[in-house]
Design a protein around this motif. Structure first.
Motif, short mmCIF file in Angstrom:
data_model
loop_
_atom_site.label_atom_id
_atom_site.label_comp_id
_atom_site.label_asym_id
_atom_site.label_seq_id
_atom_site.Cartn_x
_atom_site.Cartn_y
_atom_site.Cartn_z
N GLY A 247 0.74 -1.31 -0.02
CA GLY A 247 -0.04 0.12 -0.12
C GLY A 247 0.71 1.25 -0.07
O GLY A 247 0.17 2.36 0.06
N LEU A 248 2.46 1.23 -0.15
CA LEU A 248 3.18 2.46 -0.15
C LEU A 248 3.04 2.80 -1.55
O LEU A 248 3.15 2.09 -2.64
CB LEU A 248 4.15 2.23 0.39
CG LEU A 248 4.31 2.02 1.84
CD1 LEU A 248 5.84 1.94 2.45
CD2 LEU A 248 3.85 3.39 2.76
N GLU A 249 3.01 4.23 -1.68
CA GLU A 249 3.24 4.71 -3.17
C GLU A 249 4.72 4.32 -3.61
O GLU A 249 4.79 4.02 -4.66
CB GLU A 249 3.26 6.26 -3.01
CG GLU A 249 2.82 6.95 -4.43
CD GLU A 249 2.75 8.48 -4.22
OE1 GLU A 249 3.43 9.03 -5.08
OE2 GLU A 249 2.08 8.93 -3.13
N VAL A 250 5.68 4.55 -2.77
CA VAL A 250 6.94 4.06 -3.15
C VAL A 250 7.20 2.67 -2.20
O VAL A 250 7.47 2.55 -1.13
CB VAL A 250 8.18 5.08 -2.57
CG1 VAL A 250 9.44 4.40 -3.09
CG2 VAL A 250 7.90 6.34 -3.33
N PRO A 251 7.14 1.56 -3.10
CA PRO A 251 7.14 0.38 -2.09
C PRO A 251 8.49 -0.23 -1.84
O PRO A 251 9.47 0.39 -2.72
CB PRO A 251 6.53 -0.79 -3.30
CG PRO A 251 6.82 -0.18 -4.75
CD PRO A 251 6.88 1.17 -4.46
N LYS A 252 8.86 -1.25 -1.03
CA LYS A 252 9.89 -1.74 -0.93
C LYS A 252 9.53 -3.33 -1.00
O LYS A 252 8.85 -3.86 -0.48
CB LYS A 252 10.58 -1.48 0.48
CG LYS A 252 11.86 -2.24 0.55
CD LYS A 252 12.68 -1.94 1.96
CE LYS A 252 14.10 -2.53 1.91
NZ LYS A 252 14.72 -2.36 3.05
N THR A 253 10.09 -3.92 -2.15
CA THR A 253 9.51 -5.13 -2.55
C THR A 253 10.21 -6.25 -1.97
O THR A 253 10.00 -7.48 -2.41
CB THR A 253 9.44 -5.16 -4.24
OG1 THR A 253 10.75 -4.82 -4.70
CG2 THR A 253 8.64 -4.26 -4.80
N ASN A 254 11.67 -6.15 -1.45
CA ASN A 254 12.31 -7.20 -0.80
C ASN A 254 12.95 -6.76 0.52
O ASN A 254 13.05 -5.44 0.66
CB ASN A 254 13.53 -7.86 -1.65
CG ASN A 254 12.78 -8.73 -2.87
OD1 ASN A 254 12.17 -9.53 -2.60
ND2 ASN A 254 12.99 -8.10 -4.06
N TRP A 255 13.04 -7.47 1.49
CA TRP A 255 13.72 -7.22 2.53
C TRP A 255 13.05 -6.13 3.57
O TRP A 255 13.76 -5.26 4.21
CB TRP A 255 15.40 -6.92 2.26
CG TRP A 255 15.90 -7.72 1.54
CD1 TRP A 255 16.16 -9.18 2.00
CD2 TRP A 255 16.58 -7.71 0.21
NE1 TRP A 255 16.60 -9.79 0.93
CE2 TRP A 255 16.85 -8.89 -0.24
CE3 TRP A 255 16.44 -6.38 -0.60
CZ2 TRP A 255 17.38 -9.17 -1.49
CZ3 TRP A 255 17.13 -6.63 -1.82
CH2 TRP A 255 17.50 -7.99 -2.32
N ALA A 256 11.98 -5.82 3.28
CA ALA A 256 10.94 -4.86 4.08
C ALA A 256 10.70 -5.52 5.53
O ALA A 256 9.83 -5.92 5.65
CB ALA A 256 9.88 -4.47 3.17
N ARG A 257 11.25 -4.81 6.41
CA ARG A 257 11.22 -4.99 7.96
C ARG A 257 11.10 -3.76 8.58
O ARG A 257 11.81 -2.84 8.23
CB ARG A 257 12.30 -6.01 8.49
CG ARG A 257 12.73 -7.38 7.80
CD ARG A 257 13.48 -8.05 8.75
NE ARG A 257 14.95 -7.73 8.66
CZ ARG A 257 15.70 -8.25 9.47
NH1 ARG A 257 15.63 -9.30 10.19
NH2 ARG A 257 16.98 -7.92 9.58
N PRO A 258 10.21 -3.58 9.53
CA PRO A 258 10.09 -2.32 10.20
C PRO A 258 11.34 -1.98 10.92
O PRO A 258 11.90 -2.87 11.38
CB PRO A 258 8.69 -2.88 11.32
CG PRO A 258 8.45 -3.97 11.07
CD PRO A 258 9.30 -4.92 10.08
N LEU A 259 11.49 -0.57 11.01
CA LEU A 259 12.57 -0.20 11.71
C LEU A 259 12.24 -0.26 13.05
O LEU A 259 11.12 1.08 13.39
CB LEU A 259 13.05 1.14 11.05
CG LEU A 259 14.12 1.13 10.26
CD1 LEU A 259 13.63 0.74 8.87
CD2 LEU A 259 14.79 2.34 9.92
#
Ligand SMILES: Cc1cc2nc3c(=O)[nH]c(=O)nc-3n(C[C@H](O)[C@H](O)[C@H](O)COP(=O)(O)OP(=O)(O)OC[C@H]3O[C@@H](n4cnc5c(N)ncnc54)[C@H](O)[C@@H]3O)c2cc1C
Length: 463
Positions: free
Chosen positions: A371-383
């Motif tokens: 749902g983000l306009e600029v996605p992160k498509t791999n390795w997306a873990r919360p900070l």
């Protein structure tokens, strides 16, 4: 202007990998050779002394390379990064010849080591030099000198004198003295123009004044400019170059490999407004690291900020400078000169968009935001795990692609046809193959392959 006392069969302009490969090959074929290296001796070797590996085709395991890496896969990888902007004939020539380069390099003093581990997992495709590019360059200088090659240091070539389809002589300044150098054949291996910031600014606009130059300050494109002014055929676009994101604290020139930052896939990267601007997890890092220089260059003030949490800080090769460290996101933002509220909002939005899943740092794990306009498509873990760390990123230019167009014999042409006693190798002609983008390790492949071809052709010409 004084004449250089001897007339050589071959004068080679530049003292990096391409120049040395040309000089050694020509000397082995019986030519007398002079290398004109613009840098003082301790800084000899141009950008080549900063390198770590070269990309090599091989049909089966071949020390230090594992498995196999064949022509079609190599070409496919090149086509992906250049988006087809390459001369396929020259590209195939570079790729095919790379296989015989490895034993040739070993026979001329280069030692290899098993691939370094880390985020760039290259053990199958790239052969690593033991002692890095500095050891490679030193080994080649020793080999060249054993073969009788003469080297002039602090030898800045200013003009390559063309008369019709021939080069008659070089005009140089050697240790501050103007000198004319005569030879029967010439190889130009003097690199790109990236160290001339005024030229970069003419091509890119004023933003280029904020770029850092990762390599030698001596590659200022003097010889390239001179040849283009004399009608040599050119190739490539002056705005195309290899540029990566490096530590913003790197020196203006010659920071080398230790200032590169490989943290992007495990970070979120913000601009000065505290906003993300590109998918940090688009692909594995070896296939993406070369786009981040341009991405950061397009941001306000040509700067980016990579934010990482404690979960990921050990997953990449760090810069030589320690990261900024803080216990909260707001404190980190403040220490990095960003608006803490804006950064908090971006981090909150990003964290909320992360989905559960299996994280795998060395493969495309598909762990994507939603749902983000600029996605992160791999390795997306919360900070979410303190302490938090940050690096400022700036564009670090490696080398420019505008160059001399060569043919499969590495010969330089003008509109009227080939310049009969002139060849080019390395960065100065790399644009003949690299229209855009970059494949890790391909710069040394181009220099080694075309340096050897140029040396062989030049020696045959004078024989
Ligand atoms: C930090 C860094 C890391 C890199 N890592 C890798 C890697 O691991 N693998 C890879 O394939 N590529 C790598 N590259 C790219 C690689 O360095 C180049 O593609 C390659 O070294 C080019 O070789 P060259 O001989 O054409 O140029 P260079 O090695 O730069 O040599 C050019 C030479 O010309 C001389 N010169 C310039 N102008 C003049 C003049 N007017 N008169 C006389 N001499 C002149 C310079 O002093 C220099 O000696 C890296 C580059 C950098 C900056």
């Amino acid at each position: 202007m004084k004449d250089w006392p001897e007339t050589f069969d071959l004068a080679v302009v530049g003292g990096g990998n391409a120049a040395l490969c040309a000089a050694i090959t020509a000397a082995e074929a019986g030519a007398s050779v002079l290398i004109l290296e613009g840098a003082p001796q301790p800084y000899r070797g141009g950008n080549s002394r900063h390198t770590r590996n070269f990309r090599c085709m091989h049909k089966g395991p071949m020390f230090p390379l594992t498995d196999s890496y064949e022509e079609d896969e190599y070409l496919h990888d090149l086509m992906l990064v250049t988006k087809g902007k390459t001369d396929e004939g020259l590209a195939r020539l570079a790729i095919r010849s790379s296989e015989e380069c490895l034993p040739w390099m070993m026979a001329h003093g280069v030692r290899f080591q098993p691939s370094l581990s880390g985020t760039l997992s290259l053990s199958r495709t790239n052969a690593f030099f033991l002692g890095g590019g500095k050891a490679l360059v030193n080994a080649y200088y020793n080999t060249a000198e054993d073969l009788g090659v003469k080297v002039a240091y602090e030898a800045q070539v200013r003009h390559v004198h063309r008369e019709g389809d021939r080069i008659t002589h070089l005009e140089a300044e050697i240790a501050g003295q103007p000198v004319t150098v005569k030879a029967r054949a010439f190889v130009l291996a003097s690199g790109g123009f990236q160290a001339d910031i005024d030229w970069l600014a003419r091509a890119w606009g004023p933003a280029a004044r904020n770029f850092l130059i990762r390599g030698t300050p001596y590659n200022r494109g003097v010889v390239l400019r001179d040849m283009l002014d004399q009608g040599a055929e050119s190739v490539g676009d002056p705005t195309q170059c290899h540029a990566v994101a490096i530590d913003g604290r790197a020196p203006k020139y010659d920071g080398g490999i230790v200032t590169r930052l490989d943290c992007v896939p495990f970070s979120i990267v913000l601009n000065t407004n505290g906003e993300r601007f590109y998918n940090e997890g688009e692909d594995v890092w070896p296939k993406r690291y070369a786009i981040w220089g341009r991405l950061v260059a397009a941001q306000p003030d040509q700067v980016g900020f990579a934010l990482i949490d404690a979960k990921s800080i050990d997953l990449f090769m760090p810069s030589v400078f320690p990261p900024v460290k803080a216990d909260t996101i707001e404190e980190l933002a403040d220490k990095m000169g960003l608006d803490p509220q804006a950064v908090r909002a971006t981090v909150d939005g990003f964290n909320a968009a992360c989905r559960p899943g299996k994280f795998h740092p060395t493969e495309l794990d598909g762990l994507a935001t939603e749902g983000l306009e600029v996605p992160k498509t791999n390795w997306a873990r919360p900070l979410d795990t303190p302490p938090y760390y940050g690096y400022q990123l700036r564009p670090g230019v490696t080398f420019t692609y505008l160059g001399l167009k060569v043919d499969a014999r590495a010969q330089v042409h003008s509109a009227e046809g080939p310049i009969r006693n002139l060849w080019a190798a390395g960065e100065i002609m790399a644009g003949s193959i690299l229209g855009q983008g970059y494949l890790a390790g391909f710069g040394m492949t181009i220099g080694t392959v075309f340096g050897r071809i140029a040396g062989k052709e030049a020696a045959a010409h004078v024989a």
